[in-house]
Design a protein around this motif. Structure first.
Motif, PDB file in Angstrom:
ATOM      1  N   SER A   1      -4.680  -3.440  -1.603  1.00 31.50           N
ATOM      2  CA  SER A   1      -4.962  -4.006  -0.075  1.00 31.50           C
ATOM      3  C   SER A   1      -6.271  -4.422   0.328  1.00 31.50           C
ATOM      4  O   SER A   1      -6.407  -5.289   1.112  1.00 31.50           O
ATOM      5  CB  SER A   1      -4.322  -2.778   0.830  1.00 31.50           C
ATOM      6  OG  SER A   1      -3.028  -2.596   0.565  1.00 31.50           O
TER       7      SER A   1
ATOM      8  N   SER B   1       3.618  -4.551   8.836  1.00 35.66           N
ATOM      9  CA  SER B   1       3.906  -3.507   7.694  1.00 35.66           C
ATOM     10  C   SER B   1       5.646  -3.259   7.748  1.00 35.66           C
ATOM     11  O   SER B   1       5.864  -2.955   9.067  1.00 35.66           O
ATOM     12  CB  SER B   1       3.138  -2.309   7.896  1.00 35.66           C
ATOM     13  OG  SER B   1       3.510  -1.197   7.280  1.00 35.66           O
TER      14      SER B   1
ATOM     15  N   GLU C   1       2.117  -6.265   4.589  1.00 34.64           N
ATOM     16  CA  GLU C   1       2.101  -5.220   3.689  1.00 34.64           C
ATOM     17  C   GLU C   1       3.642  -4.508   3.340  1.00 34.64           C
ATOM     18  O   GLU C   1       3.876  -4.125   4.427  1.00 34.64           O
ATOM     19  CB  GLU C   1       1.021  -3.872   4.366  1.00 34.64           C
ATOM     20  CG  GLU C   1      -0.478  -4.092   4.341  1.00 34.64           C
ATOM     21  CD  GLU C   1      -0.788  -3.664   2.748  1.00 34.64           C
ATOM     22  OE1 GLU C   1       0.001  -3.086   2.068  1.00 34.64           O
ATOM     23  OE2 GLU C   1      -2.048  -3.976   2.708  1.00 34.64           O
TER      24      GLU C   1
ATOM     25  N   TYR D   1       0.801  -1.287  -0.226  1.00 31.61           N
ATOM     26  CA  TYR D   1       0.144   0.171   0.098  1.00 31.61           C
ATOM     27  C   TYR D   1       0.807   1.253  -0.048  1.00 31.61           C
ATOM     28  O   TYR D   1       1.798   1.467   0.709  1.00 31.61           O
ATOM     29  CB  TYR D   1      -1.075  -0.031   1.177  1.00 31.61           C
ATOM     30  CG  TYR D   1      -1.438   1.584   1.467  1.00 31.61           C
ATOM     31  CD1 TYR D   1      -2.520   1.815   0.561  1.00 31.61           C
ATOM     32  CD2 TYR D   1      -1.045   2.089   2.490  1.00 31.61           C
ATOM     33  CE1 TYR D   1      -3.315   2.942   0.782  1.00 31.61           C
ATOM     34  CE2 TYR D   1      -1.829   3.570   2.827  1.00 31.61           C
ATOM     35  CZ  TYR D   1      -2.793   3.983   1.891  1.00 31.61           C
ATOM     36  OH  TYR D   1      -3.265   5.166   2.112  1.00 31.61           O
TER      37      TYR D   1
END
Length: 370
Positions: free
Chosen positions: A15, A50, A35, A8
């Motif tokens: 996503s 992330s 991510e 993203y």
């Protein structure tokens, strides 16, 4: 464990599809979402990792340059290896690559090689029309053949979230290669899952006179449409146009000019259009699915800047069915009349396969257990 890999930066499309399929898959197996860049503003029912969550933020002037800097690419590769070492991942579902976002090719080739070394099974996942940004002319065929090599030699299967009866899979733009031959070469790897959408969305039932205009203003075409809306809004005095503004126009946010309300963000837009009067938007995958699922009266203005064709082709492939109206950027003189028709017409019901979430999860489970 099954991992889902995506990235993203700006748009939520990749996503959001990943989230929906991962949460369905989590009913049958342990799941994590990776991510590779930032964590998107979505609510998740599964753990999310992330890689750049704790990185120093960019100055806001050039986010893409920050994300693609050598330091950040190297950091993501390092974080990916650490994640594979930490979690007992047996299968990984990779969103997009190699059918889109070719600027990530270096790190993604590294990712899939690391998975292959560890014996992790790989599954591809892509929207219905995976053309990417334009390439240097001499590289077009190379991109097509490299896509095929990845599909054939790394991935177990490739899930295409669409329906071949509406929009069959095409290869990217070619220079010399035969497009049909390119796809025929990998057809044994392709599984059409049907369209992926949020199954919690309800059928449209108008409860207010809000017309949502969701296009963003970071792109030139979005700004052109924005200007066209301001020209015709006064002719629809019974309606309120709600228009989110992008970063460079934040000073307009939360202001009202006649029957136009400017906001900085519309949270849960997919839920809000269920009760609105109409929607005017691009023909991106996720928004198209929300429109088809809810049946909200809609005008799509497909983006074409940067020679992008995905939205243009999808919109016109769907248009003859009567699910929505299409006005391209050369037809803004038709926008007023198109909106009048849209506000007084019930769209036809979508009758194609929209079980992409469940079908994708079932295919992933089969491969994972085989």
């Amino acid at each position: 464990m099954i991992a889902f890999l995506t990235q993203y930066v700006y748009g939520l499309g990749h996503s959001n599809r990943t989230k929906l399929i991962a949460e369905e898959t989590a009913k049958y197996a342990d799941v994590i979402i990776i991510e590779a860049v930032f964590k998107p503003p979505l609510e998740y029912k599964v753990p999310v990792i992330s890689f750049l969550e704790n990185s120093l933020p960019p100055d806001g002037k050039n986010l893409s340059a920050f994300v693609m800097s050598e330091r950040m690419v190297s950091l993501r590769i390092q974080k990916f290896k650490e994640t594979l070492d930490k979690y007992p991942i047996k299968t990984i579902v990779i969103e997009g690559f190699p059918f889109c976002r070719h600027q990530y090719a270096h790190e993604y080739f590294t990712f899939i090689n690391e998975c292959k070394k560890r014996g992790i099974r790989m599954i591809g996942s892509a929207r219905d029309f995976p053309w990417d940004d334009p390439h240097e002319d001499q590289l077009k065929d190379w991109v097509n053949y490299s896509q095929n090599l990845v599909c054939k030699h790394y991935y177990e299967k490739f899930l295409i979230h669409g329906d071949p009866d509406i929009l069959p899979l095409y290869s990217d733009r070619t220079r010399v290669a035969n497009s049909k031959q390119i796809i025929d070469d990998i057809k044994d790897k392709i599984i059409y899952t049907g369209y992926v959408c949020d199954n919690s969305l309800k059928k449209h039932k108008r409860k207010n006179n809000y017309i949502y205009v969701s296009t963003g203003l970071n792109k030139h075409e979005g700004l052109l449409l924005f200007k066209e809306i301001t020209k015709i809004a006064h002719k629809f005095t019974d309606y309120t146009f709600i228009m989110p503004v992008a970063n460079r126009y934040k000073n307009l946010a939360n202001t009202m000019k006649k029957n136009m309300l400017f906001v900085d963000y519309i949270p849960n837009l997919g839920k809000k259009i269920q009760s609105g009067a109409a929607l005017i938007s691009y023909g991106g995958y996720n928004t198209t699915m929300e429109v088809l699922k809810t049946g909200v009266p809609t005008i799509f203005v497909p983006r074409q800047d940067g020679q992008k064709l995905e939205q243009f082709v999808r919109c016109y492939a769907f248009e003859p069915y009567g699910f929505f109206q299409v006005v391209n950027n050369q037809e803004f003189n038709k926008l007023e009349n198109a909106l009048k028709i849209t506000l007084n017409t019930t769209p036809k019901k979508f009758s194609f396969n929209m079980d992409g979430v469940v079908n994708s999860a079932n295919e992933i489970r089969k491969i994972h257990k085989s």
